[in-house]
Design a protein around this motif. Structure first.
Motif, PDB file in Angstrom:
ATOM      1  N   GLN A  60       0.792  -1.232   0.000  1.00 29.74           N
ATOM      2  CA  GLN A  60       0.000   0.000   0.000  1.00 29.74           C
ATOM      3  C   GLN A  60       0.826   1.284   0.000  1.00 29.74           C
ATOM      4  OE1 GLN A  60      -3.617   0.016  -0.119  1.00 29.74           O
ATOM      5  NE2 GLN A  60      -2.936  -1.984  -0.843  1.00 29.74           N
ATOM      6  N   LEU A  61       2.150   1.180  -0.107  1.00 31.89           N
ATOM      7  CA  LEU A  61       2.992   2.376  -0.138  1.00 31.89           C
ATOM      8  C   LEU A  61       3.209   2.850  -1.570  1.00 31.89           C
ATOM      9  CD1 LEU A  61       5.825   1.783   2.503  1.00 31.89           C
ATOM     10  CD2 LEU A  61       3.807   3.236   2.708  1.00 31.89           C
ATOM     11  N   GLU A  62       3.116   4.160  -1.756  1.00 34.91           N
ATOM     12  CA  GLU A  62       3.362   4.776  -3.051  1.00 34.91           C
ATOM     13  C   GLU A  62       4.373   5.909  -2.882  1.00 34.91           C
ATOM     14  OE1 GLU A  62       1.039   7.528  -6.415  1.00 34.91           O
ATOM     15  OE2 GLU A  62      -0.037   6.765  -4.660  1.00 34.91           O
ATOM     16  N   LEU A  63       5.524   5.820  -3.590  1.00 32.85           N
ATOM     17  CA  LEU A  63       6.519   6.874  -3.504  1.00 32.85           C
ATOM     18  C   LEU A  63       6.047   8.117  -4.249  1.00 32.85           C
ATOM     19  CD1 LEU A  63       9.804   4.819  -4.013  1.00 32.85           C
ATOM     20  CD2 LEU A  63       8.923   5.788  -1.868  1.00 32.85           C
ATOM     21  N   LEU A  64       6.350   9.296  -3.683  1.00 32.14           N
ATOM     22  CA  LEU A  64       5.921  10.573  -4.249  1.00 32.14           C
ATOM     23  C   LEU A  64       7.121  11.474  -4.470  1.00 32.14           C
ATOM     24  CD1 LEU A  64       2.982  11.265  -1.734  1.00 32.14           C
ATOM     25  CD2 LEU A  64       2.800  10.152  -3.960  1.00 32.14           C
ATOM     26  N   ASP A  65       7.259  12.022  -5.683  1.00 31.33           N
ATOM     27  CA  ASP A  65       8.281  13.044  -5.886  1.00 31.33           C
ATOM     28  C   ASP A  65       7.756  14.371  -5.343  1.00 31.33           C
ATOM     29  OD1 ASP A  65       6.493  14.029  -7.797  1.00 31.33           O
ATOM     30  OD2 ASP A  65       7.671  13.300  -9.508  1.00 31.33           O
ATOM     31  N   LYS A  66       8.533  15.424  -5.470  1.00 29.32           N
ATOM     32  CA  LYS A  66       8.152  16.706  -4.868  1.00 29.32           C
ATOM     33  C   LYS A  66       6.809  17.204  -5.407  1.00 29.32           C
ATOM     34  CE  LYS A  66       9.876  21.405  -3.999  1.00 29.32           C
ATOM     35  NZ  LYS A  66       9.934  21.327  -2.528  1.00 29.32           N
ATOM     36  N   GLN A  67       6.630  17.087  -6.714  1.00 35.46           N
ATOM     37  CA  GLN A  67       5.390  17.568  -7.317  1.00 35.46           C
ATOM     38  C   GLN A  67       4.182  16.758  -6.850  1.00 35.46           C
ATOM     39  OE1 GLN A  67       5.434  17.568 -11.603  1.00 35.46           O
ATOM     40  NE2 GLN A  67       3.426  18.540 -11.787  1.00 35.46           N
ATOM     41  N   ALA A  68       4.339  15.439  -6.799  1.00 37.22           N
ATOM     42  CA  ALA A  68       3.235  14.586  -6.346  1.00 37.22           C
ATOM     43  C   ALA A  68       2.941  14.821  -4.864  1.00 37.22           C
ATOM     44  CB  ALA A  68       3.573  13.119  -6.595  1.00 37.22           C
ATOM     45  N   LEU A  69       3.981  15.054  -4.075  1.00 38.55           N
ATOM     46  CA  LEU A  69       3.773  15.306  -2.655  1.00 38.55           C
ATOM     47  C   LEU A  69       2.991  16.595  -2.439  1.00 38.55           C
ATOM     48  CD1 LEU A  69       4.367  14.368   0.247  1.00 38.55           C
ATOM     49  CD2 LEU A  69       6.366  15.855   0.198  1.00 38.55           C
ATOM     50  N   GLN A  70       3.277  17.614  -3.256  1.00 38.97           N
ATOM     51  CA  GLN A  70       2.582  18.887  -3.080  1.00 38.97           C
ATOM     52  C   GLN A  70       1.093  18.790  -3.417  1.00 38.97           C
ATOM     53  OE1 GLN A  70       5.274  21.496  -5.330  1.00 38.97           O
ATOM     54  NE2 GLN A  70       5.847  22.460  -3.390  1.00 38.97           N
ATOM     55  N   GLN A  71       0.694  17.743  -4.109  1.00 39.48           N
ATOM     56  CA  GLN A  71      -0.733  17.502  -4.316  1.00 39.48           C
ATOM     57  C   GLN A  71      -1.387  16.966  -3.043  1.00 39.48           C
ATOM     58  OE1 GLN A  71      -1.241  14.993  -7.767  1.00 39.48           O
ATOM     59  NE2 GLN A  71       0.041  16.296  -9.055  1.00 39.48           N
ATOM     60  N   GLN A  72      -0.544  16.480  -2.106  1.00 36.94           N
ATOM     61  CA  GLN A  72      -1.037  15.980  -0.829  1.00 36.94           C
ATOM     62  C   GLN A  72      -0.918  17.025   0.279  1.00 36.94           C
ATOM     63  OE1 GLN A  72      -2.555  13.132  -0.472  1.00 36.94           O
ATOM     64  NE2 GLN A  72      -2.072  12.183  -2.442  1.00 36.94           N
ATOM     65  N   VAL A  73       0.173  17.792   0.272  1.00 32.87           N
ATOM     66  CA  VAL A  73       0.405  18.804   1.301  1.00 32.87           C
ATOM     67  C   VAL A  73       1.081  20.010   0.646  1.00 32.87           C
ATOM     68  CG1 VAL A  73       2.514  17.559   2.015  1.00 32.87           C
ATOM     69  CG2 VAL A  73       1.519  19.307   3.512  1.00 32.87           C
ATOM     70  N   ASN A  74       0.445  21.153   0.753  1.00 33.23           N
ATOM     71  CA  ASN A  74       0.847  22.351   0.020  1.00 33.23           C
ATOM     72  C   ASN A  74       1.890  23.145   0.809  1.00 33.23           C
ATOM     73  OD1 ASN A  74       1.005  24.471  -1.777  1.00 33.23           O
ATOM     74  ND2 ASN A  74      -0.918  25.422  -1.117  1.00 33.23           N
ATOM     75  N   THR A  75       3.128  22.675   0.729  1.00 32.41           N
ATOM     76  CA  THR A  75       4.243  23.336   1.393  1.00 32.41           C
ATOM     77  C   THR A  75       5.506  23.099   0.582  1.00 32.41           C
ATOM     78  OG1 THR A  75       5.546  23.466   3.451  1.00 32.41           O
ATOM     79  CG2 THR A  75       4.677  21.315   2.843  1.00 32.41           C
ATOM     80  N   GLU A  76       6.464  24.003   0.766  1.00 30.43           N
ATOM     81  CA  GLU A  76       7.752  23.869   0.067  1.00 30.43           C
ATOM     82  C   GLU A  76       8.795  23.135   0.900  1.00 30.43           C
ATOM     83  OE1 GLU A  76       8.502  24.732  -3.027  1.00 30.43           O
ATOM     84  OE2 GLU A  76       6.468  25.479  -3.416  1.00 30.43           O
TER      85      GLU A  76
END
Length: 427
Positions: free
Chosen positions: A153-169
């Motif tokens: 159930q784990l999915e790796l996220l790059d920076k762009q994909a992560l920002q779709q989950q949490v809007n921070t730099e």
């Protein structure tokens, strides 16, 4: 009776209605006496009640008063140390079984919520956020490790994909655990208590245990009552005190601090965490946060070794929140609170028995929401004569903190400073 002050938390303010429960003021007999009405005690008692056992819970305060009703509400799989560390501590067979159970807690919670209709704002999805390349490599390793135990159930996220989950730099990437999620923790505890009582279980509140006399039966004493039981389950965790001194030397209560903002409104809240996952970063002293059902940001972090209550929690946590979400500069904080969890030197949970009929579980070390439900299953099975899970946990070695009780706080703080410095340097 001992007086316990109300907890000034958002969870207490938004808790579902719950009945007033009596304190123990007589001598009674039962099959199983559970000490503590947090997740460990409630989970154990509910499993046993479902199996037809007569069970009594003794709670020093009220249901969910401790860590079970104050935590970040994050359902995170595995243990505070991951499965490769576990494998180095025990036999291959025990490690295999512990690996299977690492992903059971969330399943148990979901089954309870569905079966008993528990209203606790259950949401799916948890994000692990990496602040540097070293942490990202650790998440890649974790994905392969969990997959080797059958968890996909784990999915790796790059920076762009992560920002779709949490809007921070702040983060360079992360991973999403689709099998985790978050809940209103106090309402989960209250719902499990109601489920237990619906099966004939009895909970006595404001009934702190002052003595346990081993024997057949065991005798559990409060200030005004006595319980005689065939089995005893000790589930006090960070609030156990000196009731069992042999456990106290191998664990240390620690405090963590949480704040809840004013309601942000759905638009602003979803601009921060668009898909309503919960988030924790990968630092040793980690930050964790999520949205509540009424669109507040619940943000926690930090550790106070020895479980002292800080004077100004907002001053400690607000800067962490603003580092992640600077757009909340003018947002008001409505609630702040602290809660204690129990840390072990290995950061692995401690479970076992004392004598023939006193069982215990403690030391979740920050992974309590899911682990306590696994522990409840393991303890209930052991009382029914199926000890494989309990034996696997009991095989993990545990050590007293160096320097004894006097120096465990400064030594632990020094170790945390070292790991915190590593995280800041990204090494």
């Amino acid at each position: 009776m001992t007086a316990f002050a109300p907890v000034p938390s958002y969870y207490a303010a938004s808790a579902n209605p719950t009945p007033s429960r009596p304190h123990l003021s007589e001598s009674i007999e039962t099959q199983v006496c559970v000490i503590g009405a947090g997740y460990t005690g409630l989970s154990t008692a509910l499993f046993l009640a479902e199996a037809g056992f007569k069970v009594v819970i003794l709670e020093a305060a009220t249901v969910g008063w401790g860590a079970s009703g104050r935590n970040g509400g994050q359902m995170v799989n595995s243990y505070s140390r991951d499965l490769d560390v576990v494998a180095r501590q025990t036999s291959a067979d025990a490690a295999r079984l512990l690996g299977q159970m690492a992903f059971e807690g969330g399943r148990i919670i979901r089954q309870r919520v569905k079966h008993y209709g528990i209203q606790c704002d259950l949401q799916d999805g948890a994000v692990f956020a990496a602040l540097n390349p070293r942490q990202m490599k650790e998440l890649e390793h974790q994905k392969k490790l969990w997959e080797s135990h059958g968890y996909d159930q784990l999915e790796l996220l790059d920076k762009q994909a992560l920002q779709q989950q949490v809007n921070t730099e702040r983060y360079i990437g992360g991973s999403m655990d689709h099998g985790s999620g978050h809940i209103h923790p106090l309402n989960l505890a209250l719902g499990e208590a109601a489920a237990f009582e619906s099966l004939g279980g009895v909970i006595y509140e404001h009934s702190a245990v002052v003595d346990i006399q081993q024997g057949q039966p065991a005798v559990v004493k409060t200030a005004q009552g006595v319980v005689k039981a065939e089995w005893v389950v000790v589930a006090g965790n960070a609030y156990l005190g000196k009731l069992l001194p042999q456990l106290a030397s191998k664990s240390m209560p620690c405090g963590t601090q949480v704040l809840a903002t004013e309601p942000l409104g759905e638009e602003l809240a979803r601009s921060l965490i668009p898909r309503n996952a919960c988030i924790e970063d990968c630092n040793y002293l980690l930050d964790y946060y999520r949205l509540s059902a009424d669109h507040r940001l619940i943000y926690g972090g930090g550790v106070v070794y020895g479980a002292r209550d800080p004077v100004d929690i907002e001053r400690l946590i607000r800067p962490k929140m603003l580092k992640t979400f600077p757009q909340l500069q003018n947002v008001k904080v409505d609630y702040t609170w602290t809660g204690n969890f129990l840390l072990t030197l290995s950061r692995l949970p401690q479970m076992g028995r004392i004598g023939s009929n006193v069982f215990y579980s403690q030391g979740c070390s920050g992974h309590g929401v899911t682990f306590t439900h696994v522990a409840g299953q393991s303890l209930a099975l052991a009382i029914q004569g199926q000890t494989q899970q309990l034996d696997a946990f009991a095989s993990l070695p545990h050590y007293p903190f160096p320097g004894g009780r006097l120096f465990q706080v400064p030594f632990s703080a020094l170790g945390a400073w070292y790991y915190d410095l590593r995280d800041k340097l990204g090494i």
